[in-house]
Write an enzyme that holds these catalytic residues in place. Sequence first.
Site, short mmCIF file in Angstrom:
data_model
loop_
_atom_site.label_atom_id
_atom_site.label_comp_id
_atom_site.label_asym_id
_atom_site.label_seq_id
_atom_site.Cartn_x
_atom_site.Cartn_y
_atom_site.Cartn_z
N ALA A 73 -35.83 24.12 67.24
CA ALA A 73 -36.07 25.12 68.28
C ALA A 73 -34.91 25.22 69.26
O ALA A 73 -34.65 26.29 69.81
CB ALA A 73 -37.36 24.82 69.02
N THR A 74 -34.19 24.13 69.47
CA THR A 74 -33.03 24.20 70.38
C THR A 74 -32.01 25.21 69.84
O THR A 74 -31.55 26.09 70.57
CB THR A 74 -32.37 22.81 70.51
N THR A 242 -25.33 25.39 54.48
CA THR A 242 -26.19 25.15 53.32
C THR A 242 -27.62 24.88 53.77
O THR A 242 -27.85 24.08 54.67
CB THR A 242 -25.67 23.92 52.54
N CYS A 328 -34.91 10.89 84.21
CA CYS A 328 -33.82 10.17 84.83
C CYS A 328 -32.51 10.86 84.47
O CYS A 328 -32.06 10.79 83.33
CB CYS A 328 -33.80 8.74 84.35
C1 LIG Z 1 -39.40 20.28 71.38
C2 LIG Z 1 -39.14 21.58 72.02
C3 LIG Z 1 -37.92 22.22 71.88
C4 LIG Z 1 -36.77 21.60 71.10
O1 LIG Z 1 -37.04 21.64 69.74
P1 LIG Z 1 -36.10 20.86 68.69
O2 LIG Z 1 -36.62 21.35 67.38
O3 LIG Z 1 -36.35 19.42 68.94
O4 LIG Z 1 -34.71 21.28 68.94
C5 LIG Z 1 -37.75 23.44 72.49
N1 LIG Z 1 -38.73 23.99 73.21
C6 LIG Z 1 -39.92 23.40 73.38
C7 LIG Z 1 -40.98 24.07 74.18
C8 LIG Z 1 -40.16 22.16 72.80
O5 LIG Z 1 -41.32 21.57 72.99
#
Ligand SMILES: *Cc1c(COP(=O)(O)O)cnc(C)c1O
Length: 402
Positions: A73-74, A242, A328
């Site tokens: 998601a990042t 890939t 932190c």
């Molecule tokens: C965990 C999370 C992310 C990051 O997702 P990753 O797949 O770990 O990069 C982004 N947004 C929200 C709301 C999340 O809970």
Amino acid sequence: MQRPIYLDNHSTTRVDDRVLAVMLPFFTDHFGNSASVTHAYGWAAEAAVTQARETIATAIHASPEEIIFTSGATEANNLAIKGVAEAHFAQGRHIITVQTEHNAVLDPCRYLESLGFEVTYLPVQLDGLINLQQLEAAIRPDTVLVSVMAANNEIGVLQPIAAIGALCHQHNVLFHTDAAQAIGKIPLNVQTMQIDLMSLTAHKVYGPKGIGALYVRRRHPRVQLAPQLHGGGHERGLRSGTLYSPQIVGFAEAVRLGLFEMELESQRIQALRERLWHSLRQLDGVHLNGHPTQRLPGNLNISVEGVDGQALLLGLQSFVAVSSGSACTSAKMEPSHVLQALGRAPDLAYASIRFGIGRFNTEAEIDRVAEGVVETIRSLRSISCGTRPIVPSSRTSSRQCD
Ligand SMILES: *Cc1c(COP(=O)(O)O)cnc(C)c1O
């Protein structure tokens, strides 16, 4: 030594055995590159990726070409926000988001500010929900994107996504939602919710880490996006690299199971959440953070009066794995930006606990945790008279990881 009970399912989840089982052959027997069109190894990988793409698209009422696989998601948030900003540079340079978003949304927005974009960070109400009138008032002729998360990772609050989507489309503004915590937990429909871009990840829904996707709408409207990773032109040129076939296959299975089991599972998990809350609220001075009902079934976030946040976490560590509302950063403790946005005083924001109940938790575990938490709070209150200053140390410092 027995490990603490895991109630940190908003950070990450254990991979479901059924997910692992479908992944394993793609590390060994079916190891081919899905982009290799000249032989059977490639075809097998390609067939599996195609099937997975279809499964994920179907789960959110999209079509397969609208799914762009990413590392999570990042990356999906970065591609959505920076990709839309770059592609619409000539039309406008204003973005709207919310103060309680994940850093994977806030940081790309701050980066764009450094390039000359303007960003409005909407406040939230005391319950964590945004005010739709405020959102509408913030939309300007040069607004190119609205980004509002579906489910909050700290307080579990569910924003009114369908109403936000309708508002954005009424004003011809693209709508992105970070649905990392929502996929497989609550129904998501990109058509009825009028979502243009949606970030997904597998590891919050019992799938593997390191895989996710960005849904990118192709019709009504067709979203223009500038790629952020250039290379072999994979994923319609929007995300080269890939394809990670074992992870993609696991991601799809995790989403399929989440959808299939959603109704029963959320009932069961919500009952566990209510059971925990029922025990903890017997104590005086325990406050629920976030909307009481409009939240993820497995989320309970509380603030505790009259205890030191750091001491509280230390007291819980031996029997339960949770996270707190203080992060932190370098040398100093900072209360979570989400709890601050709710208007929680710093003391109460520090002394907060986020419980994330998941698929593998049992009633007996919840009862053990409830008992332990009540005992810990009582004993901390009996030895302290008020809160002491928080002394950060590398061993005891906690970092919000999700
Ligand atoms: C965990 C999370 C992310 C990051 O997702 P990753 O797949 O770990 O990069 C982004 N947004 C929200 C709301 C999340 O809970």
